[in-house]
Design an enzyme around this catalytic site. Structure first.
Site, mmCIF file in Angstrom:
data_model
loop_
_atom_site.group_PDB
_atom_site.id
_atom_site.type_symbol
_atom_site.label_atom_id
_atom_site.label_comp_id
_atom_site.label_asym_id
_atom_site.label_seq_id
_atom_site.Cartn_x
_atom_site.Cartn_y
_atom_site.Cartn_z
ATOM 1 N N SER A 135 0.888 -1.298 0.095
ATOM 2 C CA SER A 135 0.034 -0.060 -0.111
ATOM 3 C C SER A 135 0.757 1.317 -0.002
ATOM 4 C CB SER A 135 -1.068 0.155 1.324
ATOM 5 O OG SER A 135 -1.982 0.924 1.018
ATOM 6 N N HIS A 136 0.857 2.020 0.993
ATOM 7 C CA HIS A 136 1.429 3.108 1.321
ATOM 8 C C HIS A 136 2.968 3.107 1.434
ATOM 9 C CE1 HIS A 136 -0.545 2.031 4.674
ATOM 10 N NE2 HIS A 136 0.280 2.894 5.461
ATOM 11 N N ASP A 305 -2.452 6.554 -2.900
ATOM 12 C CA ASP A 305 -1.269 5.675 -2.515
ATOM 13 C C ASP A 305 -0.924 4.689 -3.399
ATOM 14 O OD1 ASP A 305 -3.483 4.033 -2.166
ATOM 15 O OD2 ASP A 305 -2.718 2.942 -0.423
ATOM 16 N N ASP A 307 -1.434 1.486 -4.011
ATOM 17 C CA ASP A 307 -2.109 0.494 -4.499
ATOM 18 C C ASP A 307 -3.255 1.073 -5.100
ATOM 19 O OD1 ASP A 307 -2.626 0.849 -1.888
ATOM 20 O OD2 ASP A 307 -3.711 -1.198 -1.598
ATOM 21 N N ASP A 309 -5.984 2.573 -3.432
ATOM 22 C CA ASP A 309 -7.174 2.597 -2.681
ATOM 23 C C ASP A 309 -7.468 3.698 -1.803
ATOM 24 O OD1 ASP A 309 -5.161 1.727 -0.896
ATOM 25 O OD2 ASP A 309 -6.493 -0.161 -0.144
ATOM 26 N N ARG A 310 -6.318 4.533 -1.680
ATOM 27 C CA ARG A 310 -6.563 5.845 -0.670
ATOM 28 C C ARG A 310 -6.484 7.105 -1.491
ATOM 29 N NH1 ARG A 310 -3.018 5.523 4.587
ATOM 30 N NH2 ARG A 310 -3.282 3.223 5.139
ATOM 31 N N LYS A 406 -11.723 0.087 -0.440
ATOM 32 C CA LYS A 406 -11.847 1.237 -0.663
ATOM 33 C C LYS A 406 -11.402 1.865 -1.964
ATOM 34 C CE LYS A 406 -7.536 2.091 2.505
ATOM 35 N NZ LYS A 406 -7.540 0.942 2.993
HETATM 36 C C1 VG1 Z 1 -3.750 1.726 8.372
HETATM 37 C C2 VG1 Z 1 -4.913 2.435 8.559
HETATM 38 C C3 VG1 Z 1 -6.248 1.631 8.372
HETATM 39 C C4 VG1 Z 1 -6.175 1.051 6.987
HETATM 40 C C5 VG1 Z 1 -5.020 0.275 6.665
HETATM 41 C C6 VG1 Z 1 -4.868 -0.234 5.287
HETATM 42 O O1 VG1 Z 1 -3.686 0.508 9.245
HETATM 43 O O2 VG1 Z 1 -4.930 3.136 9.693
HETATM 44 O O3 VG1 Z 1 -7.297 2.613 8.347
HETATM 45 O O4 VG1 Z 1 -7.402 0.255 6.797
HETATM 46 O O5 VG1 Z 1 -3.814 0.807 6.850
HETATM 47 O O6 VG1 Z 1 -4.826 0.740 4.266
HETATM 48 P P1 VG1 Z 1 -2.877 0.557 10.679
HETATM 49 O O7 VG1 Z 1 -3.376 -0.840 11.349
HETATM 50 O O8 VG1 Z 1 -1.601 0.688 10.241
HETATM 51 O O9 VG1 Z 1 -3.462 1.670 11.521
HETATM 52 V V1 VG1 Z 1 -3.966 0.358 3.060
HETATM 53 O O10 VG1 Z 1 -4.497 1.681 1.896
HETATM 54 O O11 VG1 Z 1 -2.302 0.314 3.459
HETATM 55 O O12 VG1 Z 1 -4.302 -1.276 2.430
HETATM 56 CO CO CO Z 2 -3.495 1.374 -0.025
#
Ligand code: VG1
Ligand code: CO
Length: 576
Positions: A135-136, A305, A307, A309-310, A406
């Site tokens: 992801s990010h 981000d 992937d 989704d954000r 998302k």
């Molecule tokens: C984080 C965010 C959460 C989100 C998750 C995956 O998780 O707080 O809201 O759903 O990332 O997002 P955590 O457990 O690090 O707080 V993504 O776009 O990284 O798949």
């Molecule tokens: Co993501």
């Protein structure tokens, strides 16, 4: 005893051009393959250097697909283009084939955004999908990698399944692989392979964008959006893909189809290391976009981000839309989106640390509001049960029941639909919103990669402090502000669709809330998140700077937790 290569070469089936499908390789289980908030995320080096590390996890995922179903099963595979993705995809192909999975659908060159994978799983009725992303988190040889399993609804595997994957991984003694099977990921079309004992194995390479674009055309009013972006009175937008997977989607959908000029989209070629940056759409890591927006040249800006989704939404001059506000504003203007006119609005939901802005809209519009734990997987059940249409997280995640992830580009088109309908600026829309519903001032402090023991100890001590009978009713002060504790609890959630009741739910509207949480997506050490939400309905006070407004609560939170003393930090890594 032959080694793998010798064994494959000696196999008469291989000599006939058939890929041996029953080659079990001995392996040693790992104890640390527990999927977190969103799949298994580790440093690339962990996946790469530890023997069979990736293979073990992939086998553990495929092992949860019922063997009786595999010969009719299709899995969708795609990722965000980061370093090691293509290697991982080749392993998935080899392991899926050897385990009797019949059919894989893979994005061209492995590229497919997380929302697009969800869309394709649903569209073709696949049994699930595997998404290669962290992801990010940063990428490259020293960055992070991740593998996530999604189920047939298109959503992230629920905890029952991720726990099963973890249990399998802890006991794994061998995995099945066709080590000789190689696919050409660049060539669109079907490739068929003979695999011993199974039906021919099909790998289908598909266009990364097409199915997803087709879905969006059904959700939004494309002619209206085209007029907004390229008609006579068009607005100017700036979209930053941050070298992540969403670039090709922006180019095809927003530029080619909706007519936004090519230079309105930047950093649109996915890169293995995201250009050396964090592909994280927030005020810190998308500072380039924020600064560009300040010039006033653009009316609307967004970043995504790795992937896809954000999303982060900005108005002219860099006016920041807090993600908790973003989902609330979309809810309040939901009739701007044709999809919801067709489906109706079944309910709204937000994750626990997300501000109560959405609650205010739900109350005013008399809609059901659900509060779930962090992570998108909890929304899926509610959607499948027909209870939820629109939801969001404070962490720049917004989406709806059109898929089960998302969806960054969806959120941007949702905002553009609102702009097209209301013919107002982002800032006007948000200010109007606060005047109508009041404003939830919100901030999140992230302390990344702190010492795990210190972080766990802090949470334990906070729990102990909170459970003292005298804690509720206690007064905390900072400067001239004082606050009395009304409720102190550990958030617990039991899925309402499964018939069970949620425990420790905060009932009624709070004035402000302080939350501490440990991240479940980090790949090293611990990340502490501190969330603060404070509601204000006095029209004189709703335009203040959130950081000034929330400073006393931050001060109290730091004092109560001793976060800085315990972690040796003097401030957060990221403030949202
Ligand atoms: C984080 C965010 C959460 C989100 C998750 C995956 O998780 O707080 O809201 O759903 O990332 O997002 P955590 O457990 O690090 O707080 V993504 O776009 O990284 O798949
Ligand atoms: Co993501």
């Amino acid at each position: 005893q032959l080694n793998t290569a010798e064994w494959v070469a000696a196999c008469p089936l291989t000599q006939r051009g058939c890929v041996r499908g029953e080659l079990p390789l001995k392996t040693k289980p790992y104890a640390d393959q527990k999927p977190g908030t969103s799949g298994l995320r580790k440093r690339v080096t962990v996946f790469q250097q530890n023997q069979h590390y990736a293979e073990n996890f992939i086998q553990s995922i495929i092992s949860v697909v019922d063997p009786a179903e595999r010969q009719a099963a299709t899995l969708v595979v795609g990722g965000d283009g980061r370093f090691f993705m293509k290697d991982a995809i080749q392993l998935i192909v080899q392991i899926a084939a050897a385990n009797g999975i019949n059919h894989l659908v893979i994005g061209q060159n492995g590229i497919m955004s997380t929302p697009a994978v969800s869309c394709v799983i649903r569209k073709i009725k696949a049994v699930g999908g595997i998404i290669l992303t962290a992801s990010h988190n940063p990428g490259g040889p020293n960055g992070d990698f991740g593998i996530k399993y999604n189920i047939s609804s298109g959503g992230p595997a629920p905890e029952g399944i991720t726990n099963k994957i973890f249990e399998i991984s802890k006991a794994l003694q061998e995995y099945h692989i066709c080590p000789d099977l190689k696919v050409d990921l660049s060539k669109i079309g079907k490739q068929t392979f003979e695999v011993e004992t199974f039906k021919p194995f099909i790998v289908e390479i598909v266009d990364s964008v097409e199915a997803y674009a087709e879905m969006l055309r059904d959700i939004f009013d494309f002619p209206a959006l085209k007029n907004l972006l390229s008609g006579p009175n068009h607005i100017n937008v700036r979209l930053d893909a941050m070298h992540g997977v969403v670039g090709p989607y922006i180019r095809k959908i927003v530029c080619e189809e909706l007519g936004s000029p090519a230079n309105s989209a930047v950093n649109c070629v996915p890169q293995e290391d995201f250009g050396g940056h964090h592909p994280d759409p927030n005020l810190t890591y998308a500072a380039d976009l924020v600064n560009t927006m300040k010039s006033g040249e653009y009316d609307f800006g967004a970043a995504f981000d790795g992937d896809g989704d954000r999303n982060m939404v900005l108005g002219k001059h860099g006016f920041f839309v807090n993600p908790s506000d973003s989902v609330a504003a979309i809810a309040a203007n939901i009739t701007s989106i044709p999809y919801f006119k067709k489906t109706g609005v079944k309910g709204l939901a937000r994750s626990m640390p997300t501000s109560g802005a959405l609650d205010n809209v739900a109350k005013a519009l008399q809609m059901e509001l659900y509060e779930t734990p962090t992570g998108w997987k909890f929304f899926g059940n509610l959607m499948d049960a027909g209870k939820l249409s629109l939801c969001g997280e404070e962490s720049f995640g917004t989406g709806s029941d059109h898929i089960r992830e998302k969806d960054g580009l969806w959120a941007v088109l949702a905002w553009l639909s609102i702009l097209a309908t209301r013919k107002q600026s982002v800032e006007e829309i948000m200010k109007n919103h606060w005047q109508t519903f009041g404003r939830n001032f919100f901030t999140r402090y992230d302390y990344e990669e702190v010492d795990s023991d210190a972080a766990n100890k802090m949470i334990k001590d906070l729990e102990a402090q909170m459970s003292e009978p005298s804690f509720v009713g206690k007064t905390f002060s900072s400067g001239d502000k004082s606050y009395v504790v009304a409720v102190a609890d550990n958030f617990a959630y039991t899925d309402p669709v499964d018939g069970s009741v949620s425990k420790n739910q905060v009932n009624g509207m709070h004035t402000c809330e302080i939350i501490f949480r440990l991240s479940g997506t980090g790949s090293a050490g611990a990340t502490i998140r501190l969330y603060i939400d404070s509601y204000e309905k006095d029209p004189q006070k709703i335009y203040q700077d959130p950081q000034v407004m929330l400073a006393p609560l931050v001060d109290i939170a730091l004092k109560v937790s001793q976060l800085h003393e315990r972690t040796g930090r003097t401030g957060p890594t990221v403030i949202t």
